[in-house]
Design a protein around this motif. Structure first.
Motif, PDB file in Angstrom:
ATOM      1  N   LEU A 263       6.795  -1.108   6.099  1.00  0.00           N
ATOM      2  CA  LEU A 263       5.340  -1.110   6.056  1.00  0.00           C
ATOM      3  C   LEU A 263       4.805   0.291   6.352  1.00  0.00           C
ATOM      4  CD1 LEU A 263       3.123  -3.922   7.607  1.00  0.00           C
ATOM      5  CD2 LEU A 263       2.335  -1.581   7.390  1.00  0.00           C
ATOM      6  N   LYS A 264       5.409   0.965   7.347  1.00  0.00           N
ATOM      7  CA  LYS A 264       4.958   2.315   7.702  1.00  0.00           C
ATOM      8  C   LYS A 264       5.153   3.288   6.545  1.00  0.00           C
ATOM      9  CE  LYS A 264       6.122   1.780  12.611  1.00  0.00           C
ATOM     10  NZ  LYS A 264       7.021   2.241  13.703  1.00  0.00           N
ATOM     11  N   LEU A 265       6.350   3.303   5.957  1.00  0.00           N
ATOM     12  CA  LEU A 265       6.626   4.236   4.872  1.00  0.00           C
ATOM     13  C   LEU A 265       5.779   3.910   3.649  1.00  0.00           C
ATOM     14  CD1 LEU A 265       8.191   6.568   3.673  1.00  0.00           C
ATOM     15  CD2 LEU A 265      10.038   4.983   3.091  1.00  0.00           C
ATOM     16  N   GLY A 266       5.694   2.631   3.313  1.00  0.00           N
ATOM     17  CA  GLY A 266       4.888   2.238   2.165  1.00  0.00           C
ATOM     18  C   GLY A 266       3.431   2.605   2.347  1.00  0.00           C
ATOM     19  N   LEU A 267       2.903   2.421   3.555  1.00  0.00           N
ATOM     20  CA  LEU A 267       1.522   2.791   3.845  1.00  0.00           C
ATOM     21  C   LEU A 267       1.298   4.277   3.619  1.00  0.00           C
ATOM     22  CD1 LEU A 267      -1.303   2.116   5.045  1.00  0.00           C
ATOM     23  CD2 LEU A 267      -0.316   2.592   7.304  1.00  0.00           C
ATOM     24  N   GLY A 268       2.245   5.101   4.088  1.00  0.00           N
ATOM     25  CA  GLY A 268       2.108   6.539   3.907  1.00  0.00           C
ATOM     26  C   GLY A 268       2.083   6.942   2.444  1.00  0.00           C
TER      27      GLY A 268
ATOM     28  N   ASN B 170       2.359   0.446  -1.960  1.00  0.00           N
ATOM     29  CA  ASN B 170       1.845  -0.855  -1.563  1.00  0.00           C
ATOM     30  C   ASN B 170       2.890  -1.944  -1.723  1.00  0.00           C
ATOM     31  OD1 ASN B 170      -0.034  -3.454  -2.036  1.00  0.00           O
ATOM     32  ND2 ASN B 170      -1.148  -1.919  -0.855  1.00  0.00           N
ATOM     33  N   ASN B 171       3.619  -1.924  -2.829  1.00  0.00           N
ATOM     34  CA  ASN B 171       4.654  -2.934  -3.029  1.00  0.00           C
ATOM     35  C   ASN B 171       5.845  -2.725  -2.101  1.00  0.00           C
ATOM     36  OD1 ASN B 171       4.025  -4.816  -5.466  1.00  0.00           O
ATOM     37  ND2 ASN B 171       3.355  -2.804  -6.159  1.00  0.00           N
ATOM     38  N   TYR B 172       6.149  -1.476  -1.786  1.00  0.00           N
ATOM     39  CA  TYR B 172       7.227  -1.178  -0.837  1.00  0.00           C
ATOM     40  C   TYR B 172       6.884  -1.738   0.542  1.00  0.00           C
ATOM     41  CZ  TYR B 172      10.927   1.603   1.367  1.00  0.00           C
ATOM     42  OH  TYR B 172      12.059   2.006   2.052  1.00  0.00           O
ATOM     43  N   ALA B 173       5.605  -1.687   0.900  1.00  0.00           N
ATOM     44  CA  ALA B 173       5.179  -2.182   2.207  1.00  0.00           C
ATOM     45  C   ALA B 173       5.096  -3.695   2.259  1.00  0.00           C
ATOM     46  CB  ALA B 173       3.815  -1.577   2.559  1.00  0.00           C
TER      47      ALA B 173
ATOM     48  N   LEU C  44       0.868  -3.216  12.806  1.00  0.00           N
ATOM     49  CA  LEU C  44       2.030  -2.463  13.283  1.00  0.00           C
ATOM     50  C   LEU C  44       2.103  -2.434  14.808  1.00  0.00           C
ATOM     51  CD1 LEU C  44       1.990   0.519  10.765  1.00  0.00           C
ATOM     52  CD2 LEU C  44       3.824  -1.163  11.013  1.00  0.00           C
ATOM     53  N   ARG C  45       0.968  -2.340  15.463  1.00  0.00           N
ATOM     54  CA  ARG C  45       0.956  -2.276  16.927  1.00  0.00           C
ATOM     55  C   ARG C  45       1.029  -3.649  17.585  1.00  0.00           C
ATOM     56  NH1 ARG C  45      -0.580   2.687  19.025  1.00  0.00           N
ATOM     57  NH2 ARG C  45      -1.276   1.711  20.960  1.00  0.00           N
ATOM     58  N   GLY C  46       0.662  -4.700  16.840  1.00  0.00           N
ATOM     59  CA  GLY C  46       0.598  -6.018  17.454  1.00  0.00           C
ATOM     60  C   GLY C  46       1.710  -6.974  17.107  1.00  0.00           C
ATOM     61  N   VAL C  47       2.549  -6.608  16.120  1.00  0.00           N
ATOM     62  CA  VAL C  47       3.626  -7.498  15.676  1.00  0.00           C
ATOM     63  C   VAL C  47       4.965  -6.894  16.075  1.00  0.00           C
ATOM     64  CG1 VAL C  47       4.748  -8.540  13.676  1.00  0.00           C
ATOM     65  CG2 VAL C  47       2.252  -8.349  13.753  1.00  0.00           C
ATOM     66  N   PRO C  48       5.810  -7.644  16.784  1.00  0.00           N
ATOM     67  CA  PRO C  48       7.127  -7.126  17.142  1.00  0.00           C
ATOM     68  C   PRO C  48       8.066  -7.121  15.945  1.00  0.00           C
ATOM     69  CG  PRO C  48       6.912  -9.393  17.861  1.00  0.00           C
ATOM     70  CD  PRO C  48       5.568  -8.993  17.299  1.00  0.00           C
ATOM     71  N   GLU C  49       9.017  -6.225  15.977  1.00  0.00           N
ATOM     72  CA  GLU C  49      10.033  -6.205  14.919  1.00  0.00           C
ATOM     73  C   GLU C  49      10.831  -7.502  15.006  1.00  0.00           C
ATOM     74  OE1 GLU C  49      11.705  -5.513  11.765  1.00  0.00           O
ATOM     75  OE2 GLU C  49      10.723  -3.669  12.417  1.00  0.00           O
ATOM     76  N   PRO C  50      10.902  -8.306  13.931  1.00  0.00           N
ATOM     77  CA  PRO C  50      11.514  -9.632  14.015  1.00  0.00           C
ATOM     78  C   PRO C  50      12.951  -9.633  14.528  1.00  0.00           C
ATOM     79  CG  PRO C  50      10.295  -9.420  11.978  1.00  0.00           C
ATOM     80  CD  PRO C  50      10.293  -8.064  12.613  1.00  0.00           C
ATOM     81  N   ASP C  51      13.766  -8.639  14.169  1.00  0.00           N
ATOM     82  CA  ASP C  51      15.177  -8.731  14.544  1.00  0.00           C
ATOM     83  C   ASP C  51      15.385  -8.490  16.036  1.00  0.00           C
ATOM     84  OD1 ASP C  51      16.621  -5.463  13.714  1.00  0.00           O
ATOM     85  OD2 ASP C  51      14.765  -5.989  14.730  1.00  0.00           O
TER      86      ASP C  51
END
Length: 418
Positions: free
Chosen positions: A84-89, A125-128, A196-203
């Motif tokens: 999500l971070k890379l796709g957003l950038g 956008n699709n990458y994210a 990004l700040r409110g959701v924990p990384e699922p794994d």
């Protein structure tokens, strides 16, 4: 399928779905408002359809191909948020290139720079969103997915409504086109930051079963719940894209509106308001009585509204039907993601499988061209026959979706293949 760990974090549905609000704002303002106007500035009125179609076609192809591939890679790495971070950038960089082309590079050379920026936007956008799509089935317990899906549908509708209002305000204030691109970038970035700040990384919080199978594409579609959810989503999307692209022409030719652009904007606003009203309620109801009853009602309302638009006696009556269509669409959208999440057959490939499932919504966009040709042919025969054919086909798709969704087992996750 081995069940996911019950020890899942309590993530707010508003935080989890915040990025969908931003993407809804982003795409409505970019695709329906900015791009048609920008293309005219590059190539003129004579070639605007050809070049806008080129942009739309390239974008649709990327949206078809990229999500399953990125989703599969996300499943292998076990990560979601870095994508999500890379796709957003990349998405934001693409918006910058598009804005640069509009403001600094005139004529056909500017169009090609603009196309490069749009490719970056589509890629980013699709990458994210491919790995991001996996978060509902991965983090949300099945009995709460309807509520979460309803919040997501409501936020998407709110994003679209705000985009439409913003477009009107930008035009009324005569702001430069750069202001619209800055607004899109801000409205994409801020909700993404919330997620990004409110959701924990699922794994890091969800126990993964190392023995969960990763199914081949053939095995995935052999899994009946996924197959029928995919098919019914295709049908509902076909119904939507049989009507949506031609609303402005319908306002001019059938309703005889002197300003079809403004009339269409009002009609779209009615649809969005209706969808906001029903999205949250539909999702909550589906958690109590099941997904399919909500879809039965929603699809029937959408089919009825599409048919009745053909005999609407006035613009006011058409707006009432648009509101009814929106109520059905909002209810369907609120259940759509929950039903898709329930049908995922394997814990180990959520992102890839959700990416493939997303194709069911994107692919039907490619049918707008043949539907447009059918509209022109029918109208050439006289009596607005084209609208009868196209809107009638839309109703047929909705009805088929309602009928075939009966094949989807309720709570398909409980019957998923191990």
């Amino acid at each position: 399928m081995t069940a996911l760990s019950p020890e899942r974090p309590r993530v707010s549905p508003w935080v989890l779905s915040a990025f969908w609000f931003g993407t809804a704002f982003h795409w409505l303002l970019l695709l329906l408002i900015l791009m048609p106007a920008n293309v005219v500035t590059f190539v003129g009125d004579e070639r605007k359809g050809t070049y806008l179609g080129l942009l739309a076609g390239i974008g649709a192809i990327m949206a078809l191909v990229l999500p399953p591939l990125v989703g599969a890679h996300s499943d292998r790495t076990g990560k979601r948020l870095p994508y999500l971070k890379l796709g957003l950038g990349v998405n934001l960089a693409g918006l910058g290139v598009m804005a640069l082309a509009v403001t600094l590079v005139p004529g056909l050379p500017g169009f090609w720079v603009y196309l490069l920026g749009f490719l970056l936007v589509q890629f980013g956008n699709n990458y994210a969103t491919a790995p991001y799509s996996a978060l509902i089935p991965e983090l949300v317990r099945p009995e709460a997915r309807g509520r979460y899906s309803g919040v997501m549908a409501m936020l998407q509708a709110l994003g679209q409504l705000l985009a439409a209002v913003s477009a009107f305000a930008v035009g009324a204030l005569h702001l430069p086109v750069l202001a619209s691109f800055v607004l899109i970038a801000a409205m994409l970035f801020v909700p993404a930051l919330v997620t990004l700040r409110g959701v924990p990384e699922p794994d890091t919080v969800v126990a993964r079963d190392p023995h969960a199978p990763t199914l081949s594409w053939q095995q995935l579609f052999a899994h009946q719940p996924f197959l029928w959810v995919f098919v019914t989503r295709v049908l509902f999307a076909l119904g939507q894209y049989s009507v949506q692209p031609f609303l402005q022409y319908y306002n001019k030719d059938v309703l005889r509106q002197s300003d079809p652009g403004t009339s269409t904007s009002i009609m779209l606003a009615c649809i969005i308001v209706g969808s906001i009203a029903s999205a949250l309620v539909g999702g909550r109801i589906s958690d109590r009585i099941g997904r399919k009853p909500v879809i039965y009602v929603a699809g029937s309302v959408m089919a009825g509204a599409a048919l009745l638009l053909l005999v609407a006696p006035s613009f006011g009556a058409a707006l009432a039907l648009a509101l009814a269509f929106g109520l059905g669409y909002g209810a369907f959208s609120s259940v759509d993601w929950a039903l898709g999440s329930d049908a995922m057959p394997s814990q180990s490939s959520f992102a890839r499988d959700m990416g493939i499932w997303h194709v069911a919504f994107v692919g039907p966009q490619m049918t707008s061209a043949p539907q447009g040709a059918l509209l022109d042919w029918g109208n050439a025969q006289g009596g607005n026959l084209g609208y009868t054919l196209v809107f009638g086909i839309a109703a047929l798709f909705f009805v088929l979706g309602v009928v075939l969704v009966r094949n989807v087992p309720e709570r398909a996750h409980a019957r998923a293949a191990a």
